[in-house]
Motif scaffolding. Structure first.
Motif, mmCIF file in Angstrom:
data_model
loop_
_atom_site.group_PDB
_atom_site.id
_atom_site.type_symbol
_atom_site.label_atom_id
_atom_site.label_comp_id
_atom_site.label_asym_id
_atom_site.label_seq_id
_atom_site.Cartn_x
_atom_site.Cartn_y
_atom_site.Cartn_z
ATOM 1 N N SER A 30 19.621 28.637 53.243
ATOM 2 C CA SER A 30 19.216 29.196 51.954
ATOM 3 C C SER A 30 20.289 28.816 50.944
ATOM 4 C CB SER A 30 19.064 30.718 52.023
ATOM 5 O OG SER A 30 20.313 31.332 52.271
ATOM 6 N N VAL A 31 19.969 28.928 49.668
ATOM 7 C CA VAL A 31 20.946 28.583 48.634
ATOM 8 C C VAL A 31 22.174 29.497 48.713
ATOM 9 C CG1 VAL A 31 21.360 28.414 46.149
ATOM 10 C CG2 VAL A 31 19.226 27.551 47.119
ATOM 11 N N PRO A 32 22.016 30.839 48.811
ATOM 12 C CA PRO A 32 23.214 31.695 48.932
ATOM 13 C C PRO A 32 24.036 31.392 50.174
ATOM 14 C CG PRO A 32 21.301 33.005 48.301
ATOM 15 C CD PRO A 32 20.784 31.648 48.663
ATOM 16 N N LYS A 33 23.396 31.011 51.269
ATOM 17 C CA LYS A 33 24.143 30.675 52.478
ATOM 18 C C LYS A 33 25.031 29.463 52.238
ATOM 19 C CE LYS A 33 23.588 29.583 57.408
ATOM 20 N NZ LYS A 33 22.615 29.385 58.521
ATOM 21 N N CYS A 34 24.524 28.464 51.520
ATOM 22 C CA CYS A 34 25.322 27.279 51.196
ATOM 23 C C CYS A 34 26.456 27.655 50.251
ATOM 24 C CB CYS A 34 24.431 26.198 50.591
ATOM 25 S SG CYS A 34 25.289 24.628 50.301
ATOM 26 N N TRP A 35 26.174 28.534 49.276
ATOM 27 C CA TRP A 35 27.235 28.993 48.378
ATOM 28 C C TRP A 35 28.384 29.591 49.171
ATOM 29 C CZ3 TRP A 35 23.693 32.155 44.536
ATOM 30 C CH2 TRP A 35 23.023 31.251 43.699
ATOM 31 N N GLN A 36 28.065 30.461 50.124
ATOM 32 C CA GLN A 36 29.107 31.105 50.910
ATOM 33 C C GLN A 36 29.873 30.092 51.757
ATOM 34 O OE1 GLN A 36 30.226 34.089 50.877
ATOM 35 N NE2 GLN A 36 28.692 35.322 49.827
ATOM 36 N N THR A 37 29.147 29.123 52.324
ATOM 37 C CA THR A 37 29.797 28.088 53.125
ATOM 38 C C THR A 37 30.849 27.356 52.305
ATOM 39 O OG1 THR A 37 27.859 27.749 54.562
ATOM 40 C CG2 THR A 37 29.424 25.924 54.380
ATOM 41 N N CYS A 38 30.498 26.988 51.080
ATOM 42 C CA CYS A 38 31.435 26.232 50.231
ATOM 43 C C CYS A 38 32.555 27.123 49.708
ATOM 44 C CB CYS A 38 30.674 25.592 49.074
ATOM 45 S SG CYS A 38 29.451 24.350 49.598
ATOM 46 N N TYR A 39 32.221 28.345 49.292
ATOM 47 C CA TYR A 39 33.256 29.218 48.756
ATOM 48 C C TYR A 39 34.326 29.520 49.796
ATOM 49 C CZ TYR A 39 35.786 33.309 47.429
ATOM 50 O OH TYR A 39 36.812 34.170 47.193
ATOM 51 N N ARG A 40 33.913 29.784 51.037
ATOM 52 C CA ARG A 40 34.873 30.142 52.072
ATOM 53 C C ARG A 40 35.804 28.983 52.405
ATOM 54 N NH1 ARG A 40 34.722 34.374 55.043
ATOM 55 N NH2 ARG A 40 35.320 33.261 56.930
ATOM 56 N N ARG A 41 35.428 27.783 52.004
ATOM 57 C CA ARG A 41 36.290 26.613 52.246
ATOM 58 C C ARG A 41 36.966 26.138 50.960
ATOM 59 N NH1 ARG A 41 32.367 27.285 55.541
ATOM 60 N NH2 ARG A 41 32.600 26.788 57.766
ATOM 61 N N PHE A 42 36.905 26.986 49.924
ATOM 62 C CA PHE A 42 37.612 26.744 48.665
ATOM 63 C C PHE A 42 37.065 25.554 47.881
ATOM 64 C CE2 PHE A 42 40.885 28.184 51.837
ATOM 65 C CZ PHE A 42 40.758 29.524 51.524
ATOM 66 N N TYR A 43 35.787 25.212 48.063
ATOM 67 C CA TYR A 43 35.169 24.162 47.258
ATOM 68 C C TYR A 43 34.585 24.772 45.986
ATOM 69 C CZ TYR A 43 35.420 20.767 51.105
ATOM 70 O OH TYR A 43 35.850 19.921 52.086
ATOM 71 N N ASP A 44 34.593 23.987 44.902
ATOM 72 C CA ASP A 44 34.072 24.460 43.621
ATOM 73 C C ASP A 44 32.591 24.153 43.430
ATOM 74 O OD1 ASP A 44 36.579 25.427 42.781
ATOM 75 O OD2 ASP A 44 37.184 23.432 42.100
ATOM 76 N N TYR A 45 32.054 23.220 44.216
ATOM 77 C CA TYR A 45 30.660 22.811 44.042
ATOM 78 C C TYR A 45 29.901 22.912 45.363
ATOM 79 C CZ TYR A 45 32.374 20.894 39.639
ATOM 80 O OH TYR A 45 32.946 20.751 38.406
#
Length: 252
Positions: A149-164
């Protein structure tokens, strides 16, 4: 010279941490591990059980519940195994809530602008994939994710300190520190339903829907009494996270 060496060390440290944490296991793991796992630690450098629990702020009870093969005393513990270090249930339980207070004479509404904890995300549009140069740095689901899902991808990237964050083909999540591509001529090309939420779209074949992480802004409090309206900005404890501080903690 010294500054250049330090930057190189910091970059390698951050990359190493990203490599050890993924949203799917890279090493052997207990098949009884909770199906709700959101992040896996791949123990390829001899970290102890206690170190992993403390680093990811998991209690012994939580860690054993997520990883049934590991007891409360951290036994047995193996190198070259993958372990669940956080679940979606725990992530969702920490999401900030919006509070609202209403009386007969006045009403006060506190409305922090929040997306998934602790950042909001801006939709940057649909981008066309470049076969020569990836638009974002890393594809975390090259074989597809059956529950994306879109929120799941957001969390994946945020937890790895990515901005996009970017979603593609309905089942792939990309993360990056910059966007190296162009808008699609037809913005409706990102029309593949998300495997984890078919009511929303997750990019398309050869097209990536990209989102940019934004820090939260303080909530706006609006008070209305006897026809008089005033607005003030107030800070809410825990509503804003200093990403730079988190990056520094993650590196060292």
């Amino acid at each position: 010279m010294k500054a250049s060496w330090l930057l190189s060390f910091v970059g390698l440290s951050l990359l190493a941490r990203r490599a050890r944490c993924t949203d799917y296991p890279l090493l052997p793991y207990d098949p009884e591990t909770t199906s709700d796992c959101a992040d896996w630690f791949n123990n390829d450098d001899g970290r102890s059980c206690k170190w992993v629990r403390d680093y990811f702020e998991a209690t012994p009870e939580e860690f054993s519940r997520w990883n049934p093969s590991v007891g409360l005393n951290c036994e047995p513990w193996y190198e070259w195994n993958s372990y669940c270090v956080i679940t979606w249930t725990k992530i969702n339980s920490t999401l900030p809530a919006t509070s609202k207070t209403t009386t007969t004479s006045s009403s006060t509404t506190t409305a922090p602008i929040l997306g998934p904890s602790p950042t909001a995300w801006t939709d940057m549009g649909c981008y066309v994939e470049d076969p020569e140069l990836p638009i974002l740095d890393v594809n975390f689901n090259p074989n597809g994710d059956s529950s994306l899902s879109v929120p799941k991808c957001w969390q994946t990237c945020y937890r790895r300190f990515y901005d996009y964050a970017g979603v593609q083909n309905g089942n792939q999540c990309w993360c990056g520190s910059y966007v190296g591509g162009e808008w699609a001529a037809n913005q409706t090309s990102c029309n593949s339903p998300c495997t984890g939420n078919p009511s929303t779209f997750c990019g398309g074949p050869g097209f990536i829907r990209i989102y940019k992480a934004e820090q939260n802004v303080p909530p706006v409090t609006t008070t209305s009494t006897a026809g008089t309206v005033s607005s003030t900005s107030t800070s809410t404890s825990g509503a804003k996270r200093n990403l730079d501080a988190v990056k520094n903690m993650g590196i060292f």
